[in-house]
Write an enzyme that holds these catalytic residues in place. Structure first.
Site: not given
Ligand code: NAD
Length: 263
Positions: A90, A148, A152, A158
């Protein structure tokens, strides 16, 4: 796989995970249960770093749950390999026009959503209907809030923005949203929708219609990340043979139309 519950036919699929944090891991564990192969993982904070593009090569679909700062570059890399994408990250939506150009030029399919949970998406549809019903009754103020976990990255979430845009569209007596903890100035026209960041909450949204005599609320409480992971895998199976730019709403609308004849 997740799709069987919704009637969308799926076949064996290979996926790559871009971002192996909380969501990447939740998707991996559900994929294992569903017999879906995770053929690659990319994440700079884990041992699975710097292995682009070989990591993505074998996958039918790449799922990006990473960070808003990296999402456009990730999409560009996957698109260059002709890979379809599910984007759950997001906070990057100002870049949608550029991403649409990448999708078109690479002739791939991409589906994104701030929230891949079926429950949340149906909740947004309920909020739309409720806003329409309450709009003619100005004694009912309209507002809400989201909660949340405290790690976050984005605030408001989002999904909170999606809920509020939906309320504005369907209750035109409200014209803007006050997010965060700011004070509202014009209660007749503003929707107040603050955000709380605490502990480990996966996601809670509540929409409130409040009059002097009564309160009507609708809420959606995610118990864990499984609902997001299920939706993301459903989206992956849906997008793998499609080209173009889609949202999760396109899948929901298709299911509603196929099963109930409604749109
Ligand atoms: N759309 C949905 O249903 C939904 C649900 C939950 C979370 N999200 C979103 O998903 C994203 C991740 O959430 P999360 O809870 O897993 O977060 P998190 O912080 O646990 O994990 C994110 C991971 O992405 C990695 N990362 C950073 N830059 C990167 C890159 N260039 N390439 C690959 N990996 C990279 C980080 O090292 C980290 O391990 C957030 O933006 C969150 O808001 C969306």
């Amino acid at each position: 796989m997740a799709g069987s519950e919704t009637g969308i036919k799926t076949s064996p699929m290979k996926i790559a995970l871009i971002g192996y944090g909380k969501m990447g891991r939740a998707i991996e564990s559900l994929a294992m249960e569903k017999g879906i192969d995770v053929t690659g993982k990319v994440d700079p904070l884990t041992p699975f770093k710097d292995i682009f593009p070989q990591t993505l090569q074998q996958a039918d679909v790449c799922l990006d749950f990473s960070h808003p700062d990296s999402v456009k570059e990730n999409i560009r890399e996957a698109a260059a390999l002709g890979k379809c994408l599910v984007v759950g990250t997001t906070g990057w939506y100002d870049q949608i026009p550029e991403v649409k150009r990448i999708v078109k030029a690479s002739n791939i399919g991409l589906i994104y959503s701030p929230n891949f949970s079926l429950g949340v998406n149906l909740f947004v549809k309920l909020a739309a209907k409720a806003a329409e019903l309450f709009n003619p009754f100005p004694e009912f103020d309209i507002g809400g809030f989201e909660i949340h976990h405290n790690q976050k990255a984005d605030l408001p979430s989002g999904t909170a923005e999606l809920v509020c845009e939906t309320l504005l569209k369907h209750a035109p007596r409200k014209q803007s949203v006050v997010y965060g903890s700011k004070k509202i100035k014009d209660p007749e026209r503003e929707i107040h929708y603050p955000s709380l960041r605490i502990g480990h909450v996966p996601g809670t949204h509540e929409v409130i219609f409040d009059s002097p005599a009564e309160t009507v609320t609708i809420s959606c409480v995610s118990r864990n990340r499984q609902s997001f992971a299920m939706g993301a895998l459903l989206a992956a199976s849906w997008i793998r043979d499609r080209k173009g730019f889609f949202t999760f709403d396109d899948i929901i609308n298709q299911i509603l139309k196929d099963k109930h004849g409604i749109h």
